[in-house]
Design a protein around this motif. Sequence first.
Motif, PDB file in Angstrom:
ATOM      1  N   ILE A   1       6.112  11.198  -1.473  1.00  0.00           N
ATOM      2  CA  ILE A   1       5.849  12.471  -2.130  1.00  0.00           C
ATOM      3  C   ILE A   1       5.633  12.186  -3.612  1.00  0.00           C
ATOM      4  O   ILE A   1       6.547  11.718  -4.305  1.00  0.00           O
ATOM      5  CB  ILE A   1       7.017  13.445  -1.917  1.00  0.00           C
ATOM      6  CG1 ILE A   1       7.216  13.711  -0.421  1.00  0.00           C
ATOM      7  CG2 ILE A   1       6.761  14.756  -2.663  1.00  0.00           C
ATOM      8  CD1 ILE A   1       8.481  14.485  -0.097  1.00  0.00           C
ATOM      9  N   GLY A   2       4.441  12.477  -4.088  1.00  0.00           N
ATOM     10  CA  GLY A   2       4.027  12.012  -5.391  1.00  0.00           C
ATOM     11  C   GLY A   2       4.916  12.399  -6.551  1.00  0.00           C
ATOM     12  O   GLY A   2       5.280  11.551  -7.380  1.00  0.00           O
TER      13      GLY A   2
ATOM     14  N   ILE B   1       0.853  -1.188   0.000  1.00  0.00           N
ATOM     15  CA  ILE B   1       0.000   0.000   0.000  1.00  0.00           C
ATOM     16  C   ILE B   1       0.886   1.234   0.000  1.00  0.00           C
ATOM     17  O   ILE B   1       1.879   1.296   0.740  1.00  0.00           O
ATOM     18  CB  ILE B   1      -0.926   0.031   1.232  1.00  0.00           C
ATOM     19  CG1 ILE B   1      -1.911  -1.154   1.189  1.00  0.00           C
ATOM     20  CG2 ILE B   1      -1.693   1.348   1.310  1.00  0.00           C
ATOM     21  CD1 ILE B   1      -2.720  -1.311   2.472  1.00  0.00           C
ATOM     22  N   TYR B   2       0.505   2.216  -0.799  1.00  0.00           N
ATOM     23  CA  TYR B   2       1.231   3.486  -0.867  1.00  0.00           C
ATOM     24  C   TYR B   2       0.248   4.636  -0.641  1.00  0.00           C
ATOM     25  O   TYR B   2      -0.754   4.748  -1.351  1.00  0.00           O
ATOM     26  CB  TYR B   2       1.901   3.662  -2.235  1.00  0.00           C
ATOM     27  CG  TYR B   2       3.020   2.692  -2.484  1.00  0.00           C
ATOM     28  CD1 TYR B   2       4.357   3.088  -2.374  1.00  0.00           C
ATOM     29  CD2 TYR B   2       2.749   1.378  -2.836  1.00  0.00           C
ATOM     30  CE1 TYR B   2       5.383   2.194  -2.604  1.00  0.00           C
ATOM     31  CE2 TYR B   2       3.774   0.475  -3.070  1.00  0.00           C
ATOM     32  CZ  TYR B   2       5.085   0.878  -2.951  1.00  0.00           C
ATOM     33  OH  TYR B   2       6.110  -0.010  -3.180  1.00  0.00           O
ATOM     34  N   PHE B   3       0.546   5.462   0.351  1.00  0.00           N
ATOM     35  CA  PHE B   3      -0.140   6.745   0.492  1.00  0.00           C
ATOM     36  C   PHE B   3       0.657   7.740  -0.350  1.00  0.00           C
ATOM     37  O   PHE B   3       1.822   8.035  -0.041  1.00  0.00           O
ATOM     38  CB  PHE B   3      -0.151   7.208   1.945  1.00  0.00           C
ATOM     39  CG  PHE B   3      -1.042   6.405   2.853  1.00  0.00           C
ATOM     40  CD1 PHE B   3      -2.382   6.739   3.000  1.00  0.00           C
ATOM     41  CD2 PHE B   3      -0.545   5.326   3.568  1.00  0.00           C
ATOM     42  CE1 PHE B   3      -3.204   6.014   3.848  1.00  0.00           C
ATOM     43  CE2 PHE B   3      -1.351   4.593   4.419  1.00  0.00           C
ATOM     44  CZ  PHE B   3      -2.693   4.933   4.560  1.00  0.00           C
ATOM     45  N   ILE B   4       0.059   8.242  -1.409  1.00  0.00           N
ATOM     46  CA  ILE B   4       0.772   9.126  -2.329  1.00  0.00           C
ATOM     47  C   ILE B   4       0.189  10.529  -2.194  1.00  0.00           C
ATOM     48  O   ILE B   4      -1.001  10.750  -2.453  1.00  0.00           O
ATOM     49  CB  ILE B   4       0.655   8.629  -3.782  1.00  0.00           C
ATOM     50  CG1 ILE B   4       1.162   7.179  -3.881  1.00  0.00           C
ATOM     51  CG2 ILE B   4       1.435   9.536  -4.716  1.00  0.00           C
ATOM     52  CD1 ILE B   4       1.060   6.572  -5.268  1.00  0.00           C
TER      53      ILE B   4
ATOM     54  N   GLU C   1      -1.738  14.026 -11.422  1.00  0.00           N
ATOM     55  CA  GLU C   1      -0.645  13.410 -12.179  1.00  0.00           C
ATOM     56  C   GLU C   1      -0.258  12.062 -11.579  1.00  0.00           C
ATOM     57  O   GLU C   1       0.027  11.101 -12.307  1.00  0.00           O
ATOM     58  CB  GLU C   1       0.568  14.338 -12.186  1.00  0.00           C
ATOM     59  CG  GLU C   1       0.422  15.576 -13.039  1.00  0.00           C
ATOM     60  CD  GLU C   1       1.686  16.416 -13.024  1.00  0.00           C
ATOM     61  OE1 GLU C   1       2.787  15.834 -12.890  1.00  0.00           O
ATOM     62  OE2 GLU C   1       1.584  17.646 -13.134  1.00  0.00           O
ATOM     63  N   CYS C   2      -0.259  12.000 -10.261  1.00  0.00           N
ATOM     64  CA  CYS C   2       0.126  10.759  -9.590  1.00  0.00           C
ATOM     65  C   CYS C   2      -0.928   9.674  -9.770  1.00  0.00           C
ATOM     66  O   CYS C   2      -0.594   8.487  -9.874  1.00  0.00           O
ATOM     67  CB  CYS C   2       0.370  11.023  -8.107  1.00  0.00           C
ATOM     68  SG  CYS C   2       1.779  12.103  -7.784  1.00  0.00           S
ATOM     69  N   VAL C   3      -2.204  10.068  -9.781  1.00  0.00           N
ATOM     70  CA  VAL C   3      -3.270   9.100 -10.045  1.00  0.00           C
ATOM     71  C   VAL C   3      -3.070   8.487 -11.430  1.00  0.00           C
ATOM     72  O   VAL C   3      -3.150   7.264 -11.608  1.00  0.00           O
ATOM     73  CB  VAL C   3      -4.655   9.760  -9.941  1.00  0.00           C
ATOM     74  CG1 VAL C   3      -5.747   8.795 -10.405  1.00  0.00           C
ATOM     75  CG2 VAL C   3      -4.940  10.208  -8.512  1.00  0.00           C
ATOM     76  N   GLU C   4      -2.805   9.332 -12.407  1.00  0.00           N
ATOM     77  CA  GLU C   4      -2.593   8.841 -13.771  1.00  0.00           C
ATOM     78  C   GLU C   4      -1.385   7.914 -13.831  1.00  0.00           C
ATOM     79  O   GLU C   4      -1.408   6.875 -14.504  1.00  0.00           O
ATOM     80  CB  GLU C   4      -2.419  10.028 -14.714  1.00  0.00           C
ATOM     81  CG  GLU C   4      -3.680  10.871 -14.859  1.00  0.00           C
ATOM     82  CD  GLU C   4      -3.461  12.141 -15.655  1.00  0.00           C
ATOM     83  OE1 GLU C   4      -2.293  12.436 -15.984  1.00  0.00           O
ATOM     84  OE2 GLU C   4      -4.445  12.840 -15.932  1.00  0.00           O
ATOM     85  N   PHE C   5      -0.318   8.274 -13.119  1.00  0.00           N
ATOM     86  CA  PHE C   5       0.883   7.438 -13.070  1.00  0.00           C
ATOM     87  C   PHE C   5       0.558   6.076 -12.455  1.00  0.00           C
ATOM     88  O   PHE C   5       0.979   5.025 -12.975  1.00  0.00           O
ATOM     89  CB  PHE C   5       1.963   8.151 -12.252  1.00  0.00           C
ATOM     90  CG  PHE C   5       3.167   7.307 -11.957  1.00  0.00           C
ATOM     91  CD1 PHE C   5       4.136   7.102 -12.922  1.00  0.00           C
ATOM     92  CD2 PHE C   5       3.336   6.734 -10.701  1.00  0.00           C
ATOM     93  CE1 PHE C   5       5.253   6.321 -12.648  1.00  0.00           C
ATOM     94  CE2 PHE C   5       4.445   5.956 -10.425  1.00  0.00           C
ATOM     95  CZ  PHE C   5       5.402   5.753 -11.398  1.00  0.00           C
ATOM     96  N   ALA C   6      -0.184   6.085 -11.352  1.00  0.00           N
ATOM     97  CA  ALA C   6      -0.520   4.838 -10.668  1.00  0.00           C
ATOM     98  C   ALA C   6      -1.395   3.945 -11.543  1.00  0.00           C
ATOM     99  O   ALA C   6      -1.224   2.716 -11.575  1.00  0.00           O
ATOM    100  CB  ALA C   6      -1.220   5.138  -9.346  1.00  0.00           C
TER     101      ALA C   6
END
Length: 333
Positions: free
Chosen positions: A69-70, A38-41, A101-106
């Motif tokens: 840090i995202g 699990i990652y909290f981003i 941006e981080c959601v898209e990366f994930a």
Amino acid sequence: MLGFNEEEFLEQARSTVALRPQIEQLVERIQGGSWKNIYFIGAGGTYAAALPYERFFQTRSAFPVRAVIGKEFILAPDPQFGPDSVAIFASVSGTTEDILECVEFAREKGALTIGFTGYPESPIATAVDEVLLSAPKAWPFDVQFLLFGAAFLAARGEFEGYDRLVQDLQYVPEALVAVTKQADAAGEAFAEKHAETDYHFLVGSGNLWGFTYLYSMCILEEMQWLRTTRVHAAEFFHGSLELIEKDTSLLLFMGEDETRPLMDRVLGFATEYSDDVTVIDTKDYALPGVSDEFRSLLAPMIADAVVDRFSKHLARVRDHSLDLRRYYRVVAY
């Protein structure tokens, strides 16, 4: 009270507690799947807000959990992050560009994406696989993160008393109103004393370290344009103590977990070498309906309620709105 809408606060806080059934369903889904970490981003405040819950997992479980840090994570990702990962995001507005941006990366990596926000049509809410909606503008995210962590670890047999914690959380919204009212006089006194103070030194530890970081950067710096130093209590005596002088304003965040001795040590030094020490001690605030068993877990919520009064009164005496920005979301960067 100045800048405090009790009805709105209760609506927002209750909406976070009401997410429990959805969070439990989500935990059941994850437990029944093949996810391995699990990652909290986060970004800024949402990264800092996740730190207590990274610690919650890491001090109780061998299940891999990180807060990252995202923007850095995109450039230097963890090799373990991928289709077997769960990525958790939070955004009050649901519009934070760094988070999007981080959601898209994930999603590109195949991770299961989960978002906490208050706006169902926001970019982040519509981008994640699972969105859990609180009332608009609900902050902080501590209840959601704590419920998720406790439910997850309880399912693994690594957290006792989950049902008791859930029962206690029902009393938290009203308890935090009581904390806010109790803290108002201290917040006003601090603001009046420090209307012209342009530098503050903040220290915390344990599950209040993330909050210390957040209050320093996201409130005093971003919202009040004040200079700060923030340091973990265990690191205070490895360099930072040299900055302390008789007129240095120190804010010490004292929690109720096992790291409190670290803060006791800092407090002893601070009161000897500075004449301007402010202690925000969660033990000073009663939580009606909440058992002593879980007080230490609620320390970030208590601290947030307390310093809300500091922030509102600082904004008044300094004639500097908490909504005023020079650069953040104002200029291109």
